[in-house]
Design a protein around this motif. Structure first.
Motif, short mmCIF file in Angstrom:
data_model
loop_
_atom_site.label_atom_id
_atom_site.label_comp_id
_atom_site.label_asym_id
_atom_site.label_seq_id
_atom_site.Cartn_x
_atom_site.Cartn_y
_atom_site.Cartn_z
N TYR A 1 9.92 -45.13 3.54
CA TYR A 1 9.09 -44.95 2.36
C TYR A 1 8.62 -43.49 2.29
O TYR A 1 8.52 -42.80 3.30
CB TYR A 1 7.85 -45.84 2.41
CG TYR A 1 8.09 -47.32 2.34
CD1 TYR A 1 8.42 -48.04 3.49
CD2 TYR A 1 7.97 -48.02 1.14
CE1 TYR A 1 8.63 -49.42 3.43
CE2 TYR A 1 8.17 -49.39 1.08
CZ TYR A 1 8.49 -50.08 2.24
OH TYR A 1 8.69 -51.43 2.18
N LEU B 1 9.66 -46.92 -1.89
CA LEU B 1 10.79 -47.19 -1.02
C LEU B 1 11.91 -46.19 -1.29
O LEU B 1 12.29 -45.99 -2.45
CB LEU B 1 11.30 -48.62 -1.24
CG LEU B 1 12.51 -49.05 -0.41
CD1 LEU B 1 12.14 -49.12 1.06
CD2 LEU B 1 13.05 -50.39 -0.89
N ALA C 1 12.61 -55.18 1.52
CA ALA C 1 11.49 -54.26 1.71
C ALA C 1 10.30 -54.71 0.87
O ALA C 1 10.44 -55.35 -0.17
CB ALA C 1 11.89 -52.85 1.28
#
Lengths: 119, 111
Positions: free
Chosen positions: A36, A46, B98
């Motif tokens: 990140y 991200l 993520a």
């Protein structure tokens, strides 16, 4: 609890040079790690997903040739900022995800971050 | 793509007062995480919520996830200067991917 480390914590480099940032999972194996980027007073964005033994997957708008990611082992991923420029100055944070089945309270763990300043 | 909206963007409260931070998703969440961050430092994990209607507490901080798993709130009781920082909600769009993050809420506590 699970620990993720990053090295270095701070780095200052000259424009045009390359910088490598390491992300290590210290007490578990991480098949997937994430990188990140955080600009001042903004949230985490991200950049890429790093899978052990395969090529990283980059988010739209992130230059893969500029931000090289290598996930050579289950405990180490590296981010190399190539030919760094002042606009690359930022706070870079990695996270590591433990594979399912391991006895951990939650699945994603964050490193302490690396402050990159390009002069 | 999924987005997380946090409100308020910033908050100043007097020490001892209660406060609530909200996090709303455009889609159903697989998991919702709350983190605290001091500027320029890493993220401190606070809580994770996965089940609709779930509520968790740690010390003076309580987090809730609504039944539809699209909205979460973080409530701090009797705030202290040590609570000051940036609060981020993060979400699992799907298992194994993520986290995506809200823009954060900056909390200041005046004594």
């Amino acid at each position: 609890g699970a620990v993720v480390s990053q090295h270095p914590s701070r780095v200052i480099c000259k424009s045009g040079t390359s910088v490598k940032i390491e992300c290590r999972s210290l007490d578990f194996q991480a098949t997937t790690m994430f990188w990140y980027r955080q600009f001042p007073k903004q949230s985490l964005m991200l950049m890429a997903t790093s899978n052990e033994g395969s090529k990283a997957t980059y988010e739209q708008g992130v230059e893969k040739d500029k931000f090289l990611i290598n996930h050579a082992s289950l405990t180490l991923s590296t981010l190399t900022v190539t030919s760094a420029h002042p606009e690359d100055s930022s706070f870079y944070i990695c996270s590591a995800r433990a594979p399912r089945g391991q006895d951990l309270h939650y699945e994603q763990y964050f490193g302490p971050g690396t402050r990159l300043t390009v002069t | 793509s999924q987005e997380l909206e946090q409100s308020p963007q910033s908050l100043i409260v007097q020490e001892g007062k209660n406060l609530t931070i909200n996090c709303t998703s455009s889609k159903t969440l697989y998991g919702l995480y709350w983190y605290k961050q001091k500027y320029g430092e890493g993220l401190i994990f606070l809580m994770m919520l996965q089940k609709g209607g779930e509520e968790k507490s740690h010390e003076k901080i309580t987090a809730k996830l609504d039944e539809k798993k699209q909205q979460s709130s973080l409530h701090i009781t009797a705030s202290q200067p040590s609570h000051a920082g940036i609060y981020l909600c993060g979400a699992d769009p799907q298992a194994g991917t993520a986290l995506i993050f809200g823009k954060g809420t900056t909390l200041s506590v005046s004594s």
